[in-house]
Design an enzyme around this catalytic site. Structure first.
Site: not given
Ligand code: NAP
Ligand code: MG
Length: 491
Positions: A197, A271, A305, A402
């Site tokens: 997804k 991650e 990230c 962050e």
């Molecule tokens: P997010 O809000 O956690 O969303 C990530 C993914 O999870 C999206 O596809 C989201 O769907 C989905 N999601 C939301 N709620 C969920 C739930 N309860 N259960 C399962 N899936 C769910 O993060 P983001 O805002 O998209 O991305 C930014 C974050 O990603 C930052 O914190 C960044 O540091 C982190 N990141 C980490 C890495 C790494 O390798 N460590 C790499 C890239 C990014 P929706 O989009 O529909 O909400």
């Protein structure tokens, strides 16, 4: 005692001239008005008949509507993946699996231009980044893991590596195609099938990847790509026939997922977020270091990230570094992400713009010294000027949390012990950067910094052969390299 390096003359001339616009063409881009779900090798309508729009954050234009998958659709995708796993994929010799993965890699290369433009349109990142980083790295991840498909016995000798089954994979919006590649390529190489997804605001390149996968002839159901919101992700995580959950995203959602899989036999890798320290010593090559700071936090709107969002400068060079950094910030071109000269593109969404704006306000109210480049911002779309906060302390929220935007918090330090203590004193531990002329200092620091990836005299360098992942609240498990096979195998 620290000595102050002499400042050179100010270089003001570069603010007096401008590049002509050099927009990348989007004439060749073909987007459907509506995208369905890619389940069992076919495009299927969502059972709830619901769709949502994805926009271009630089123009606020609607690009397409994508399906909102509900629980029934998730179930259909998991069933398809389970059946493909049992009937075809797990039985296929590694060398045959490898051929499909190679084919996908080559097709990504063939469609690189189209994928880069769509990535930039859907997510707001500069075309330079999607063209030179996201898309080539996505292809190289498939190439790299294709090579492992028939060599798993050599990677783990005498350990009988076997696949886990169905992998449920959930990815964020900052590197949509690249994160899909990081997830799908090792899963397939190890003999697992996939339900993936993408994030709500950036689904289009994952859907283009579904087209590529369909064209590649990969057996039906081996990869299923379904769009939807957080609840779709939750339905994947909670589905009883998912054997492995691979998640990249925020620490908050990571926590929810960890709770959801507790007590089940599901394997999980997370991650999560980061707040990297970028550390500049007095003996560093200062101009290179300044370029590394800019690359670490501004080139990508801070939507990384592992963004170098905390800067630590040794006192003796602090004034010089800050002066050069401010000069460099003035030269950054903020604006149309499709323009090949653009350094800083659009913020991914209105919500993320709001998050960043709030943090800038919090930084100001916390008493930190505030500085922004003076560039004009486009009238439409979501943009933020490259931002600095000086004289911050460890307790400032802009140092601890962050922000995920082009906002840098700067601190100074005197000794190596002090900077290690400060750099480690946050909940995250994803990455760090060290700039110094001395190899011994680099090794001293890399042993003591609690971060999964540490770059020395460079920043944000990626390679599929190198493992990536976090410590502490940045998650666990590694993606990339031989280590990236482990989460998809039982040994
Ligand atoms: P997010 O809000 O956690 O969303 C990530 C993914 O999870 C999206 O596809 C989201 O769907 C989905 N999601 C939301 N709620 C969920 C739930 N309860 N259960 C399962 N899936 C769910 O993060 P983001 O805002 O998209 O991305 C930014 C974050 O990603 C930052 O914190 C960044 O540091 C982190 N990141 C980490 C890495 C790494 O390798 N460590 C790499 C890239 C990014 P929706 O989009 O529909 O909400
Ligand atoms: Mg979008």
């Amino acid at each position: 005692m620290a000595t102050q390096k002499k400042e050179g003359p100010r270089l003001d001339f570069f603010s007096d001239w401008k590049y002509s616009p050099a927009p990348e063409s989007k004439e060749h881009i073909r987007l459907n008005k509506k995208y369905d779900l890619f389940i069992n090798g076919k495009w299927q309508k969502p059972t709830g008949s619901k769709y949502f729009a994805t926009h271009n954050p630089a123009t606020e234009e609607k690009l397409a509507e994508v399906a909102d998958a509900g629980e029934k659709d998730v179930d259909a995708a998991v069933q398809a993946a389970r059946s493909a796993y049992e009937k075809t994929w797990r039985k296929m010799p590694g060398r045959e699996r490898g051929k499909y993965i190679y084919r996908i890699a080559r097709m990504i290369q063939e469609r690189a231009r189209e994928l880069s433009v769509i990535e930039t349109m859907d997510g707001g990142k500069s075309i330079r980044e999607s063209r030179d980083i996201d898309v080539p790295l996505a292809a190289s991840h498939f190439f790299y893991y294709a090579g492992w498909a028939d060599k798993l016995d050599y990677a783990f000798p005498n350990r009988k590596p076997t696949p886990l089954g169905v992998a449920g994979q959930i990815i964020p919006w900052n590197f949509p195609l690249l994160m899909a590649a990081w997830k799908i390529a090792p899963a397939l190489a190890c003999g697992n099938t996939v339900v993936l997804k993408p994030a709500e605001t950036t689904p289009l390149t994952a859907l283009k990847l579904a087209e590529i996968i369909q064209d590649s002839g990969l057996p039906d159901g081996v990869v299923n790509i379904i769009t939807g919101a957080g609840k779709t992700g939750a339905a994947i995580v909670n589905h009883p026939h998912v054997n492995k959950v691979a998640f990249t995203g925020s620490t908050d959602v990571g926590r929810i997922i960890q709770k959801a899989v507790a007590g089940t036999a599901k394997r999980v890798t997370l991650e999560l977020g980061g707040k990297a320290a970028n550390i500049i010593f007095e003996d560093a090559a200062i101009d290179q270091a300044v370029e590394g700071i800019v690359n670490g936090i501004y080139f990508n709107q801070g939507h990384v990230c592992c963004a170098g969002s905390r800067l630590f400068v040794q006192e003796g060079v602090a004034d010089l570094v800050i002066r050069k950094l401010k000069d460099r910030m003035e030269t950054l071109i903020v604006g149309d992400p499709l323009d090949k000269n653009t350094d800083v593109g659009a913020i991914n969404s209105k919500q993320q713009l709001q998050v960043i704006t709030n943090y800038i306000q919090i930084g100001k109210e916390g008493g930190a010294e505030f500085y922004q480049s003076s560039c004009e911002l486009p009238k439409k779309g979501y943009f933020v000027r490259p931002t600095l906060f000086l004289n911050v302390s460890q307790s400032h929220r802009i140092v601890q949390e962050e922000i995920f935007g082009p906002v840098l918090a700067v601190q100074t330090f005197r000794t190596i012990e002090e900077v290690i203590e400060k750099a480690n004193n946050i909940p995250y531990g994803l990455s760090a950067g060290v700039w110094t002329d001395k190899g011994s200092k680099i090794f001293n620091l890399t042993g003591k910094l609690r971060a999964g990836v540490i770059w020395a005299n460079t920043y944000n360098k990626f390679d599929p052969t190198s493992p990536f992942g976090g410590y502490k609240e940045s998650g666990f498990g590694r993606e990339g390299g031989v280590h990236g096979l482990l989460p998809y195998l039982s040994l």
